[in-house]
Motif scaffolding. Structure first.
Motif, mmCIF file in Angstrom:
data_model
loop_
_atom_site.group_PDB
_atom_site.id
_atom_site.type_symbol
_atom_site.label_atom_id
_atom_site.label_comp_id
_atom_site.label_asym_id
_atom_site.label_seq_id
_atom_site.Cartn_x
_atom_site.Cartn_y
_atom_site.Cartn_z
ATOM 1 N N LYS A 20 31.603 54.332 46.200
ATOM 2 C CA LYS A 20 30.993 55.669 46.165
ATOM 3 C C LYS A 20 31.413 56.534 47.354
ATOM 4 C CE LYS A 20 26.653 54.522 45.505
ATOM 5 N NZ LYS A 20 25.226 54.476 45.148
ATOM 6 N N VAL A 21 31.757 55.900 48.482
ATOM 7 C CA VAL A 21 32.257 56.662 49.632
ATOM 8 C C VAL A 21 33.547 57.388 49.250
ATOM 9 C CG1 VAL A 21 33.274 56.442 51.942
ATOM 10 C CG2 VAL A 21 31.166 55.206 51.371
ATOM 11 N N PHE A 22 34.416 56.702 48.518
ATOM 12 C CA PHE A 22 35.693 57.288 48.121
ATOM 13 C C PHE A 22 35.551 58.212 46.910
ATOM 14 C CE2 PHE A 22 36.885 53.510 50.471
ATOM 15 C CZ PHE A 22 37.933 53.959 51.250
ATOM 16 N N ASP A 23 34.650 57.888 46.011
ATOM 17 C CA ASP A 23 34.432 58.686 44.792
ATOM 18 C C ASP A 23 33.520 59.870 45.126
ATOM 19 O OD1 ASP A 23 34.173 59.614 42.195
ATOM 20 O OD2 ASP A 23 32.722 58.079 41.624
ATOM 21 N N ILE A 70 38.354 57.186 41.696
ATOM 22 C CA ILE A 70 38.879 57.664 42.970
ATOM 23 C C ILE A 70 40.228 58.308 42.664
ATOM 24 C CG2 ILE A 70 39.659 57.053 45.283
ATOM 25 C CD1 ILE A 70 37.879 54.511 45.032
ATOM 26 N N SER A 71 40.302 59.592 42.869
ATOM 27 C CA SER A 71 41.560 60.309 42.657
ATOM 28 C C SER A 71 42.376 60.268 43.938
ATOM 29 C CB SER A 71 41.280 61.760 42.273
ATOM 30 O OG SER A 71 40.727 62.458 43.382
ATOM 31 N N ALA A 72 43.649 60.635 43.838
ATOM 32 C CA ALA A 72 44.510 60.691 45.019
ATOM 33 C C ALA A 72 43.937 61.692 46.026
ATOM 34 C CB ALA A 72 45.935 61.072 44.624
ATOM 35 N N ARG A 73 43.443 62.801 45.549
ATOM 36 C CA ARG A 73 42.884 63.817 46.442
ATOM 37 C C ARG A 73 41.639 63.284 47.171
ATOM 38 N NH1 ARG A 73 43.220 66.888 50.142
ATOM 39 N NH2 ARG A 73 41.885 68.680 50.275
ATOM 40 N N GLU A 74 40.769 62.576 46.449
ATOM 41 C CA GLU A 74 39.576 62.005 47.083
ATOM 42 C C GLU A 74 39.965 60.982 48.147
ATOM 43 O OE1 GLU A 74 36.038 62.098 43.776
ATOM 44 O OE2 GLU A 74 37.745 60.774 43.380
ATOM 45 N N LEU A 75 40.947 60.141 47.829
ATOM 46 C CA LEU A 75 41.399 59.145 48.795
ATOM 47 C C LEU A 75 41.998 59.825 50.015
ATOM 48 C CD1 LEU A 75 41.893 56.238 49.669
ATOM 49 C CD2 LEU A 75 43.994 56.254 48.301
ATOM 50 N N GLN A 76 42.769 60.880 49.787
ATOM 51 C CA GLN A 76 43.373 61.605 50.895
ATOM 52 C C GLN A 76 42.304 62.195 51.822
ATOM 53 O OE1 GLN A 76 45.675 65.176 49.971
ATOM 54 N NE2 GLN A 76 47.174 64.573 51.536
ATOM 55 N N VAL A 77 41.245 62.755 51.248
ATOM 56 C CA VAL A 77 40.162 63.331 52.046
ATOM 57 C C VAL A 77 39.493 62.261 52.901
ATOM 58 C CG1 VAL A 77 37.855 64.372 51.897
ATOM 59 C CG2 VAL A 77 39.738 65.297 50.515
ATOM 60 N N VAL A 78 39.183 61.113 52.304
ATOM 61 C CA VAL A 78 38.508 60.050 53.050
ATOM 62 C C VAL A 78 39.428 59.491 54.131
ATOM 63 C CG1 VAL A 78 37.460 57.754 52.884
ATOM 64 C CG2 VAL A 78 36.950 59.486 51.155
ATOM 65 N N LEU A 79 40.702 59.291 53.816
ATOM 66 C CA LEU A 79 41.632 58.795 54.832
ATOM 67 C C LEU A 79 41.720 59.780 55.995
ATOM 68 C CD1 LEU A 79 44.504 57.359 52.596
ATOM 69 C CD2 LEU A 79 42.782 56.073 53.883
#
Length: 183
Positions: free
Chosen positions: A117-120, A127-136
């Motif tokens: 849920k942190v990534f989503d 988890i989309s590429a954009r969501e992963l990019q934001v969290v990273l």
């Protein structure tokens, strides 16, 4: 006694029975799937799950069922195929189906869900590429600076090739990278 036959108390099998009889558990799960699949199309929809649970006296919120099943339904399908149903069953344990799991496994599943849920960020079950990019980026990791790098990360665990990571894929990735110490 019922009609000349002794009454048999139905109880769930012991955990040791379940471990030794995996094929029987698979057969039982297949029968549940077939019971839920009212129209016989080898696919169960949220509506069919809701109806079957209602008949079993387990009224569930349709929105909650949809939320739980969304990431298990393959793109292009209107419901869960049997393999998707098995994955869903494994992820929710005994919440509806009565197959017991130990507390440690349930806690691990809960922890993985919280991490997912942190990534989503938008809560859509993926988890989309954009969501992963934001969290990273929030974590200050340079791997997230380029969207192409992030897409490759997604692609490395995206087993159904939809360009996103669902909970099942996330869980498999985490299990492959986490080393459990032996006691």
């Amino acid at each position: 006694m019922v009609m000349g036959h002794p009454r048999v108390a139905l109880t769930s099998p012991s955990p040791s029975f379940r471990l030794r009889c995996r094929s029987l558990n698979s057969l039982r799960l297949r029968r549940i799937f077939d019971m839920f699949d009212k129209n016989g199309d080898a696919m169960i929809t949220v509506a069919e799950i809701s109806q079957a649970l209602g008949r079993l006296g387990l009224d569930a919120d349709v929105a909650e069922l949809e939320s739980m099943t969304r990431s298990y339904i393959r793109p292009g399908n209107e419901g869960l195929a049997y393999e998707d149903f098995v994955a869903l069953h494994e992820s929710i344990g005994d919440a509806y189906f009565g197959f017991a799991r130990n507390e440690e496994e349930a806690q691990q599943e809960s922890d993985l869900w919280e991490a997912f849920k942190v990534f989503d960020e938008d809560g859509d079950g993926y988890i989309s590429a954009r969501e992963l990019q934001v969290v990273l980026g929030k974590l200050g990791l340079v791997e997230g600076n380029l969207i192409d790098n992030v897409r490759r990360m997604i692609g490395s665990v995206d087993t159904n090739n939809d360009g996103r990571v669902d909970f099942y894929e996330f869980k498999e990735m985490m299990r492959a990278t986490i080393i459990v110490p032996s006691s």
